[in-house]
Every structure is written in structure tokens, then in C-alpha cells.
Design an enzyme around this catalytic site. Sequence first.
Site, PDB file in Angstrom:
ATOM      1  CG  HIS A  84      49.777  43.209  45.412  1.00 44.37           C
ATOM      2  ND1 HIS A  84      49.212  42.386  44.486  1.00 44.37           N
ATOM      3  CD2 HIS A  84      49.383  42.728  46.617  1.00 44.37           C
ATOM      4  CE1 HIS A  84      48.487  41.454  45.089  1.00 44.37           C
ATOM      5  NE2 HIS A  84      48.583  41.629  46.388  1.00 44.37           N
TER       6      HIS A  84
HETATM    7  N1  UDP Z   1      41.264  43.250  41.100  1.00 38.93           N
HETATM    8  C1  UDP Z   1      40.462  44.345  40.813  1.00 38.93           C
HETATM    9  N2  UDP Z   1      41.047  45.462  40.265  1.00 38.93           N
HETATM   10  C2  UDP Z   1      42.384  45.515  40.001  1.00 38.93           C
HETATM   11  C3  UDP Z   1      43.188  44.388  40.304  1.00 38.93           C
HETATM   12  C4  UDP Z   1      42.596  43.280  40.860  1.00 38.93           C
HETATM   13  O1  UDP Z   1      39.248  44.321  41.030  1.00 38.93           O
HETATM   14  O2  UDP Z   1      42.853  46.547  39.515  1.00 38.93           O
HETATM   15  C5  UDP Z   1      40.622  42.059  41.728  1.00 38.93           C
HETATM   16  C6  UDP Z   1      40.900  40.731  41.072  1.00 38.93           C
HETATM   17  O3  UDP Z   1      40.006  40.483  40.017  1.00 38.93           O
HETATM   18  C7  UDP Z   1      40.711  39.769  42.230  1.00 38.93           C
HETATM   19  C8  UDP Z   1      41.214  40.556  43.416  1.00 38.93           C
HETATM   20  O4  UDP Z   1      41.169  41.929  43.024  1.00 38.93           O
HETATM   21  O5  UDP Z   1      39.333  39.490  42.399  1.00 38.93           O
HETATM   22  C9  UDP Z   1      42.620  40.159  43.757  1.00 38.93           C
HETATM   23  O6  UDP Z   1      43.112  41.009  44.710  1.00 38.93           O
HETATM   24  P1  UDP Z   1      44.663  41.146  45.030  1.00 38.93           P
HETATM   25  O7  UDP Z   1      45.464  40.801  43.832  1.00 38.93           O
HETATM   26  O8  UDP Z   1      44.835  42.488  45.642  1.00 38.93           O
HETATM   27  O9  UDP Z   1      44.898  40.113  46.214  1.00 38.93           O
HETATM   28  P2  UDP Z   1      45.419  38.611  46.296  1.00 38.93           P
HETATM   29  O10 UDP Z   1      44.443  37.763  45.551  1.00 38.93           O
HETATM   30  O11 UDP Z   1      46.795  38.560  45.751  1.00 38.93           O
HETATM   31  O12 UDP Z   1      45.399  38.312  47.762  1.00 38.93           O
END
Ligand code: UDP
Length: 376
Positions: free
Chosen positions: A213
Site C-alpha cells: 500500500h
Molecule cells: N493487517 C490486518 N489485515 C490486513 C492487513 C494487515 O489486520 O488485511 C494488520 C497487520 O497484521 C498489522 C497492521 O494491520 O497489525 C499493519 O497495518 P498497515 O500495513 O496498514 O500499516 P503499517 O504497519 O505499514 O503502518
Amino acid sequence: MSRRPAARPTIVLAVGARPNLMKAWALLRAFGRERAVACRLVHTGQHYDDRMSGVFFEELGLPTPAVHLGIGSDTPARQTARIMLAFERVLAADPPALVMVVGDVNSTLACALVGAKLGIPVAHVEAGLRSRDFTMPEELNRVLTDRLARWLFAPSADAVRNLEREGIPPSRVHLVGNVMIDTLRAHRRRADRSNVLWRLGLRRTAYAVLTLHRPANVDEHERFGVLLSALEWIQRRLPVVFPVHPRTRAQLGRLGLEGKLARLDRVIRTEPLGYLDFLKLMAHARLVLTDSGGVQEETTALSVPCLTLRDSTERPVTVRHGTNVVVGADPDRIIVETERILDGRGKRGRLPPYWDGRAGRRIARILVRDLGPGSR
Ligand code: UDP
């Protein structure tokens, strides 16, 4: 004469986007155990739909936010500004002892800035992470939030060193571990009861998981197209589950890449999944490919090989200690590293220090000490 007990200092915990919610769970649990402080949850509404926010409140049993700012999507500047205007009203109406922000999203910076401008001390959970890539919106949010914070709670020693190098007084910096891993450890068993593998027709360790993303990967036709070519190769070797982030879905349409993805018949596209389903999927995957920050950490905690589809990581501890390999968007590199994992030569990794499920508790104890009655 009877004396009324002093009111407990209130912490306003501001959240806005999906990855904030897993971190908030660990903090709310820890504050709930320390009765010396009260905690009020404020949701900015940066992520607003059920799949990116509502489902996590339900699954994790998070309390309904005391205030929901209802901001929604917008350009970065307008979103940040609108959060600031709304959050300022919340703080002015009932000033807390402290504003706590987590992670690196626009809500993190917007709420920290409002707190600092009103003279309310700010605590940043997940302080000190640096990719040194200022084209990433998150890097701006991290650096600026850390400048504003009075308490900086770092998840790893490299984060502490980054803050030291930037001249942040060491008395403000606390190495506490990773709150996201507190939440993961507390939900591992529940997640294992999810029937997501059955629903998607998958067998343990016989599939990969993909999340994408970051703007750098999904906003440009060329780079997104190259990643899809690598995916084309991988899905010939094993099925790939791809829960598609709303931002990514929009970009697939805008860039005209939907057809290319749809032709990959062993890529199982889903809506964004709930936390328990996603945790179960990661835990039993042969490998995970991602540009997420949190997923790099969670795969390290689960000892599942992770290939990070980015040119840098702000979480080097997942490479040094954990299962992470940063492969960028170079298809040859992605394929070589995937082969290595499929041949059973993937990294097993080990848990970074302090990723022991107790980070929230450490944070709560420090704040109770610094804000509690004895401190005044
Ligand atoms: N996650 C979730 N469902 C999904 C994809 C990710 O629950 O379909 C969870 C993942 O386990 C983690 C969090 O969302 O706890 C990560 O979020 P994201 O990747 O949006 O944000 P980032 O960590 O890159 O800021």
C-alpha cells in the site's frame, strides 16, 4: 476534615489508522492495569470504514472512542490540517495531562503538533524509527513527531541511537520494546482458531501472503507493474493471498492494472482482513511479501520469512535479528530470495530484545511515575 482524593491525570490517546489500533490495544490494557492514570481514546477517523477500523474495535474489544473526529480521506495537508482543527477543540474543552500518539501516520503528527502548541506534553510510542527516505510521508511524520515529544518510547536499540544522533536529550528516551508485539502475543491463540485457511482453501505453509500500500509502490504504473510481474512468477510456485488495501484498489483502477492482476489465477485477492484472520494467515505462511511496517515486525515475531518490497526499512532490527530481507522492487532479487525460502533456506531469525509482550506495561509504569501524585 475529609479530603477528596486528587483526580487521576488523564491521558488522551489519539488513533487514526489501522496500524494504530493494534498498538492502542496494548496501551489501553496497560493503562487499565495501572489505576493511577485515566485514558481517553480519541479517533481522528483517518481510516473510517469497517474493514480498516471498525472490525478491529470489535475483534480486539477496544472501547468506543470518547470522541470521533470523523475526518476521512483528503490530501495530506488538508487531512492534517482538518485533524488539527478538530483535535484542538477536543483538547481545549478538557485539557488532559498528556497527549499520547502512536506510529507514523498523519494523525500521529497532527495530534502531536496540537498538543505541543497548547503546551500539553506529548508522548510518542514507536519513536526513533528512521528510513532516512524523506520521500516517504511516514518519515516526515516520524521525525517531526519525535521533535515535539517529551516522552519518546523506542521499540529497539537502533531507534534509541537515531534519537541520540539527532540530539534528543537521553532523559526523554526510553527503550521499552514493541507494543504491536504485545498485542500479537496476547492474540496468538485466539487467532489460531480462525478458519481463514479453510475459507480460502489453503494448506499450512503452502501459500504466500502479500500486502502492498505504500505510495512508492502503488502510485506509479512502472513500479507497480514490475511488482505484478514478480508476483506472476511467484504465484506459479504457490498460491498468494493478497488482501487489497483500499488505497491499492483505487490505484489498480487508476493505473489500469486491474486486468494484469486478475489474470494471475493463483493470486487470491480479498478485502482487507480482520486482525485475527490476518494473524493466522501470517503465522502459517511459507513467506510474506510486504511493504507494511507492522507486518515486517509481526513476521519477525512469528519467525516467518518476510521479503520487504521497499528500498529501505525503518525497522532494521527485523533484518538484523529477525526474518526480514529488504528486496526493493527488483524482480530478480525478489525471485532469488523467494527461491531461497521455498528451498527451506529462509531466515528463522530471533526475537529482538524487549519484544516480550511487556512494552505497554513498561510505558504505563514510566508515565505513572512521571505523572502520578508523587511527581508533583
Ligand atoms: N493487517 C490486518 N489485515 C490486513 C492487513 C494487515 O489486520 O488485511 C494488520 C497487520 O497484521 C498489522 C497492521 O494491520 O497489525 C499493519 O497495518 P498497515 O500495513 O496498514 O500499516 P503499517 O504497519 O505499514 O503502518
